[in-house]
Scaffold this motif. Sequence first.
Motif, short mmCIF file in Angstrom:
data_model
loop_
_atom_site.label_atom_id
_atom_site.label_comp_id
_atom_site.label_asym_id
_atom_site.label_seq_id
_atom_site.Cartn_x
_atom_site.Cartn_y
_atom_site.Cartn_z
N PHE A 1 117.83 110.30 31.66
CA PHE A 1 118.17 111.54 32.35
C PHE A 1 119.69 111.61 32.46
O PHE A 1 120.39 110.67 32.09
CB PHE A 1 117.52 111.58 33.74
CG PHE A 1 118.00 110.50 34.67
CD1 PHE A 1 117.49 109.20 34.59
CD2 PHE A 1 118.98 110.76 35.63
CE1 PHE A 1 117.94 108.20 35.44
CE2 PHE A 1 119.44 109.75 36.48
CZ PHE A 1 118.91 108.47 36.39
N THR A 2 120.19 112.72 32.96
CA THR A 2 121.62 112.81 33.26
C THR A 2 121.80 113.03 34.75
O THR A 2 120.97 113.67 35.39
CB THR A 2 122.32 113.93 32.49
OG1 THR A 2 123.70 114.00 32.90
CG2 THR A 2 121.68 115.30 32.73
N MET A 3 122.87 112.51 35.28
CA MET A 3 123.19 112.72 36.70
C MET A 3 124.02 113.98 36.92
O MET A 3 124.41 114.28 38.05
CB MET A 3 123.95 111.51 37.25
CG MET A 3 123.08 110.27 37.46
SD MET A 3 124.08 108.94 38.14
CE MET A 3 122.83 107.71 38.52
N ALA A 4 124.33 114.70 35.85
CA ALA A 4 125.17 115.90 35.98
C ALA A 4 124.39 117.02 36.66
O ALA A 4 123.30 117.36 36.21
CB ALA A 4 125.65 116.35 34.61
N GLY A 5 124.94 117.59 37.70
CA GLY A 5 124.31 118.69 38.40
C GLY A 5 124.58 119.99 37.68
O GLY A 5 125.50 120.72 38.01
N GLN A 6 123.77 120.25 36.66
CA GLN A 6 123.95 121.45 35.84
C GLN A 6 122.61 122.14 35.67
O GLN A 6 121.56 121.52 35.82
CB GLN A 6 124.47 121.06 34.45
CG GLN A 6 125.81 120.36 34.47
CD GLN A 6 126.28 119.99 33.07
OE1 GLN A 6 125.61 119.27 32.36
NE2 GLN A 6 127.44 120.50 32.69
N THR A 7 122.67 123.40 35.29
CA THR A 7 121.46 124.16 35.06
C THR A 7 120.71 123.58 33.85
O THR A 7 121.32 123.23 32.84
CB THR A 7 121.84 125.64 34.82
OG1 THR A 7 122.43 126.13 36.02
CG2 THR A 7 120.62 126.47 34.45
N TYR A 8 119.39 123.48 33.98
CA TYR A 8 118.55 122.95 32.90
C TYR A 8 118.44 123.96 31.76
O TYR A 8 118.30 125.14 32.05
CB TYR A 8 117.17 122.61 33.47
CG TYR A 8 116.24 121.99 32.46
CD1 TYR A 8 116.28 120.63 32.20
CD2 TYR A 8 115.33 122.79 31.75
CE1 TYR A 8 115.43 120.07 31.25
CE2 TYR A 8 114.49 122.22 30.82
CZ TYR A 8 114.54 120.86 30.57
OH TYR A 8 113.71 120.31 29.63
N PRO A 9 118.41 123.60 30.51
CA PRO A 9 118.62 122.24 30.00
C PRO A 9 120.11 121.87 30.05
O PRO A 9 120.95 122.62 29.58
CB PRO A 9 118.14 122.34 28.55
CG PRO A 9 118.33 123.78 28.18
CD PRO A 9 118.16 124.57 29.43
N GLU A 10 120.39 120.73 30.62
CA GLU A 10 121.77 120.34 30.83
C GLU A 10 122.48 120.09 29.49
O GLU A 10 121.92 119.41 28.63
CB GLU A 10 121.88 119.06 31.66
CG GLU A 10 121.24 119.13 33.03
CD GLU A 10 119.84 118.57 33.05
OE1 GLU A 10 119.11 118.75 32.05
OE2 GLU A 10 119.46 117.96 34.07
N PRO A 11 123.72 120.59 29.36
CA PRO A 11 124.51 120.24 28.18
C PRO A 11 124.86 118.74 28.15
O PRO A 11 125.12 118.20 27.08
CB PRO A 11 125.77 121.09 28.33
CG PRO A 11 125.40 122.19 29.27
CD PRO A 11 124.38 121.60 30.20
#
Lengths: 757, 155
Positions: free
Chosen positions: A75-85
């Motif tokens: 997974f990624t820890m980046a708080g971004q809108t899915y699907p995360e870049p």
Amino acid sequence: MKTVGKPVIKKDAMALVTGQPVYTDDIAPKDCLIVKVLRSPHANALVKQVVKEGAMRIPGIEAVYTWEDVPGKRFTMAGQTYPEPSPYDRLILDRHMRFVGDPVAIVAGADALCVDQALAALKVEYEVLPAVLDFRKAKDHEVLVHPEEDWRSLCPVGADNRRNLCASGSMEKGDVDKVLADCDVVVSGSYHVQAAQQTMMETFRTFCYIDTYGRLNVVSSTQIVFHVRRILSHALDIPKSMIRAVKPRIGGGFGAKQTVVSEVYPAFVTWMTKKPAKMVFSREETQTASSPRHEMEVSVKIGADKTGNIRAIDVHTLSNTGAYGEHGPTTVGLSGTKSISLYGELDAHRFTYDVVYTNKMSAGAYRGYGATQGIYAVECAVNELAAKLSVDPVKLRLDNMVREGQVMPAYYGETNTSCALDRCLLKVKDMIGWEEKYPCRELGNGKVRSVGLAMGMQSSGISGVDVGSATIKLNEDGIYTLLIGAADMGTGCDTILAQMAAECLDCPVDEVIVSGADTDTSPYDSGSYASSTTYVTGKAVEKACEKLTRQIKERACQILSCSDETLFFDGHQAKDLDTGKTVGLKEIGTASMCGNNVALQVTETHSSPVSPPPFMAGAVEIELDKETGHVEIIDYVAVIDCGTVVNPNLARVQAEGGIAQGIGMALYEKVQYTEDGKLLNNSLMQYKIPTRLDVGKIRVEFESSYEPSGPFGAKSIGEIVINTPAPALTHAIYNATGIWFKELPVTSEKIAMGLLK
Amino acid sequence: MQIRITLNGRKITEDVSPDLLLLDWVRAHGCYSVKRGCETSNCGLCTVFMEDKPVLSCSVLAVRADGKRIETLEGLRKEAEEFGAFIAGQGAEQCGFCNPGMIMNAIALFRENPEPSEEEIKEYLAGNLCRCSGYEGQLRGIQAFLAYKKGGGIQ
């Protein structure tokens, strides 16, 4: 306007100044398990074995987890809108250690003492591997940071883990090489920005517990509750319906808390043990294993004709995302789009980039988000161009800057719908006394006073992506409740959004209660980042209040037995103009709770197809000691166009704070690694953020344009304010010394050594 | 070790571990205004009064406070409200996390030097870091408060 544009005191102000227990660690249950992690001492290594038994025997220890115990889905820890870049390149605990500080094991116990003893008792056998530490050599390096088969990139960002590439790409308009070859003057340079730390005063922290329904409740110092829920669901491999994320007051974020830095560890402990658990990052952990700015080397070529007409800008950015790819593919974009776009009507531009993995701490989101690095480079190059052309840098900019109404080809082809950049620059010029002070004057005692300036821009939310929502409801006493999923991290967005609601509803701000952010009760919001809250969520508030007003009128018509056409509502009272009968807001609210079928509650959502940039100009006067290289800031002036200023006090403090942070990055905040990849600046003793003696006088003014797509004409302010100090100070230092420094921070030592050459 | 501390006017006698920091001790007694911002006595967030003098409670052992009077912002509520309102009036409290430490130290300054100059203010509070405000708003708030006090406490 009655409320918007007024310096309303923040709703939480008195709680904060009297030290009320409102932050994560203040409200955590006292019986929380204490969670800490053991961190890798190696920049690149495989964990061969962890011997837990000694640690487990220590009284009070509840659990010790290693890579063998956690779910295997990346997974990624980046708080971004899915699907995360950002690529899916993380596990809660991995067998592969990728930087000094990567977690090896999670330990949970009754108190800090036993947990510390257990950490010391863990025996770890590593297979130490060669590391790739130089980001200039990382692409196609024989050492791969992410050799694993299950590494995944969800978006087409040009990522390739077999090449240490987190992202790569390009965009261009026109033939840059041809135009540059045709220019009378070309300036080129490479500018190096280090991985500066947000250094919010409250370090990362989270506590978790299981509620009545067996769900995992996560209370965290975060800017992004909804992303926290999704990311934890991915990391723990449990349904999103089993997670609730809530934020209390936050002790500063600046983007650091747009990454899920601390949440997964206590969340995993609580999910496994079903016991409350808490993790509070030490300052050392916050400095060494978190989410700082992306180190970037931005190479710029700018071409102009001899009259000072800028014709082409070519930007290449090499960005270092470190061991993991959080925000790597997205930050880099801003280094080109928001630097090139400061200049209108170019014949050609080009922006190319590579984002590489290295065995250093991973980067994240930090105020400015790549724009800071790009603008530093381009604005330095423009100042060098002015020097080369012997043109006043103010004039060079006035002749070339982007203007209102222009299409911005490097800014997704958006039209510049609101722009007072020209007025900002002219005002800054006056405020600093440019005519008298440029470029410098010798004081005769080894000291010289000089000035420098720069421009900046940012965005207002992520166009077509960010979603802001607001729920507004009328209560029985005629007071309103505003529910939001945006996160006030000290910026004052609770208050600003309440001001907008009060303006729409024609009521005092005190009659709007604000509640947020809680994934169970707040309407969906991407979260507070990308300078989105005022512009995007603000518009949702405006839309919701308009709709609620219509519904209040509908209920009033029922009560007064009149038609919509004859009803007049002033926010306090509804009146049937035919009969003269009235009903007050309090009565309408109360009547909504008896025999009522009209919900006096509205949720509206907003997303913007555009992201209108705020603009600013900043200028600085310094006194530089040629003997020691010491730079004293005499005066920093900034004039900002953030559209309508919703709350002048809060906007001003945003600006002053951002400028001080920018000054820190420009002059003081060093990031130094040992040859083995260990970060030396791991405390506030070593990482010197400015004190109040180091920032001089900061003066801020506003020159507002009106942004038609924003709430009440507003754009954003949160991030742009950090973008001018580095290039303006570099310029002033050049004007004092004749030396262009191209690496931040420009420390006294570098200046003194430069002058000795 | 047994210690006897007067915390915000309340006498407490307790057995404590010799390595317990005063910061952790006051928080354990409900004084949550006292924050930890670093572990290296650089940030000023953990400032408390020991016998009326500001000290960094992260760098003082609880046993060193034995027999002494300790005050935190919880014990100075009126002063905190009166002065804090001026910080709030500028919007300079921002995230608020550094505020208690800064306000403790500012109160100490006002007691020591009721009419400080701008330089004296900056120097006295130099150990109180703030990452949100850029310090200007705090300075405006302090100066507005001093003007209010000089005018006899009338706004």
